[in-house]
Design a protein around this motif. Sequence first.
Motif, short mmCIF file in Angstrom:
data_model
loop_
_atom_site.label_atom_id
_atom_site.label_comp_id
_atom_site.label_asym_id
_atom_site.label_seq_id
_atom_site.Cartn_x
_atom_site.Cartn_y
_atom_site.Cartn_z
N SER A 111 -50.52 28.71 65.47
CA SER A 111 -50.99 27.53 64.74
C SER A 111 -50.89 27.72 63.23
N LEU A 112 -51.20 28.92 62.76
CA LEU A 112 -51.05 29.19 61.33
C LEU A 112 -49.60 29.00 60.90
N ASN A 113 -48.69 29.38 61.76
CA ASN A 113 -47.27 29.20 61.47
C ASN A 113 -46.93 27.72 61.32
N LYS A 114 -47.53 26.89 62.19
CA LYS A 114 -47.25 25.45 62.13
C LYS A 114 -47.92 24.78 60.93
N VAL A 115 -49.16 25.20 60.64
CA VAL A 115 -49.86 24.61 59.50
C VAL A 115 -49.20 25.05 58.19
N GLY A 116 -48.81 26.34 58.14
CA GLY A 116 -48.21 26.88 56.92
C GLY A 116 -49.29 27.45 56.02
N ILE A 117 -49.22 28.75 55.73
CA ILE A 117 -50.29 29.37 54.95
C ILE A 117 -50.02 29.31 53.45
N GLY A 118 -48.79 28.94 53.08
CA GLY A 118 -48.48 28.80 51.66
C GLY A 118 -48.76 30.09 50.90
N SER A 119 -49.56 29.98 49.85
CA SER A 119 -49.88 31.14 49.03
C SER A 119 -51.27 31.68 49.34
N ASN A 120 -51.79 31.37 50.53
CA ASN A 120 -53.12 31.82 50.92
C ASN A 120 -53.10 33.32 51.16
N ASP A 121 -53.64 34.09 50.21
CA ASP A 121 -53.58 35.55 50.26
C ASP A 121 -54.37 36.11 51.42
N ARG A 122 -55.52 35.49 51.71
CA ARG A 122 -56.35 35.96 52.82
C ARG A 122 -55.60 35.83 54.13
N ALA A 123 -54.93 34.71 54.33
CA ALA A 123 -54.17 34.49 55.56
C ALA A 123 -53.03 35.49 55.67
N PHE A 124 -52.35 35.73 54.57
CA PHE A 124 -51.24 36.69 54.59
C PHE A 124 -51.72 38.08 54.97
N LYS A 125 -52.86 38.50 54.41
CA LYS A 125 -53.40 39.83 54.71
C LYS A 125 -53.82 39.92 56.18
N ALA A 126 -54.37 38.84 56.71
CA ALA A 126 -54.79 38.85 58.12
C ALA A 126 -53.58 38.98 59.04
N LEU A 127 -52.50 38.27 58.71
CA LEU A 127 -51.28 38.39 59.50
C LEU A 127 -50.69 39.80 59.39
N LYS A 128 -50.77 40.37 58.20
CA LYS A 128 -50.26 41.73 57.99
C LYS A 128 -51.03 42.73 58.84
N ARG A 129 -52.36 42.58 58.88
CA ARG A 129 -53.17 43.47 59.71
C ARG A 129 -52.87 43.29 61.19
N SER A 130 -52.48 42.06 61.56
CA SER A 130 -52.17 41.79 62.96
C SER A 130 -50.93 42.54 63.43
#
Length: 246
Positions: A213-232
């Motif tokens: 769902s994050l992929n569909k919504v698009g995280i843009g420049s959301n740093d928190r989202a990027f870090k969460a995906l990186k940890r995943s």
Amino acid sequence: MVCSETKLNFEKISQDCGLYDKDSSEVIKNIDLLEKTYDKEDLVYIYNYMLSFCKNPDIMIYLISCIDRYRSPLSLGVLVDLLLLKNAHDDSEVEREKYIKVRALCAKAIGNQKNTDYVSSLLYCLNNKDENYRVRIACADALGRIGDKYAVAPLISVVEDENEKSIYLRESAATVLGLLGDSRAIDPLVSILETKKGITDRFSFLKERVIESLNKVGIGSNDRAFKALKRSLTDESSQVRIDAIE
């Protein structure tokens, strides 16, 4: 009953089809034959009438499929009435299960019409924790098909609710939030990714839906989202890692 719009005697048509006293397979065959006699507009009125008075869930399921095929706004009232009829028929466990399917199919048919006037009825069932989880999931999916932004906040509430009895419902709500594509869903979805759970937990499937769902919504420049995906990328679940890579 004779309809003023069509001049048809719906009660007689229903009786001729054996709606009240014949076995399901024979009634369904008779309903099929109606297409040879009546046009689309008349059929919609006939199906609506039959569904309003039918008590056999097998026939009801078939009538809903007929109604969904034509997707006339005239059918929405009948579908909503059935959707809201919780525990109206509970003679036996088998019958209850069939009526749950009837109501879930009503939600699906409502969603297929993409009419925002009926969002409140879907939200009513979705937010009712005493409601059967399959009906609630069907309502969540219907909201996604309708695409109404008023559904975003209630769906976020479902996703965030760690006390929600049905993890399947949380998964469905996460998926629908992706379909709606509203940026308000990003932080609540990211919060789920930040939760620590083991690989054997059903929770891993929820995280898969969240990443999709994050992929569909698009995280843009959301740093928190990027870090969460990186940890995943180091998650215990291989499918979560694959989704994060994608």
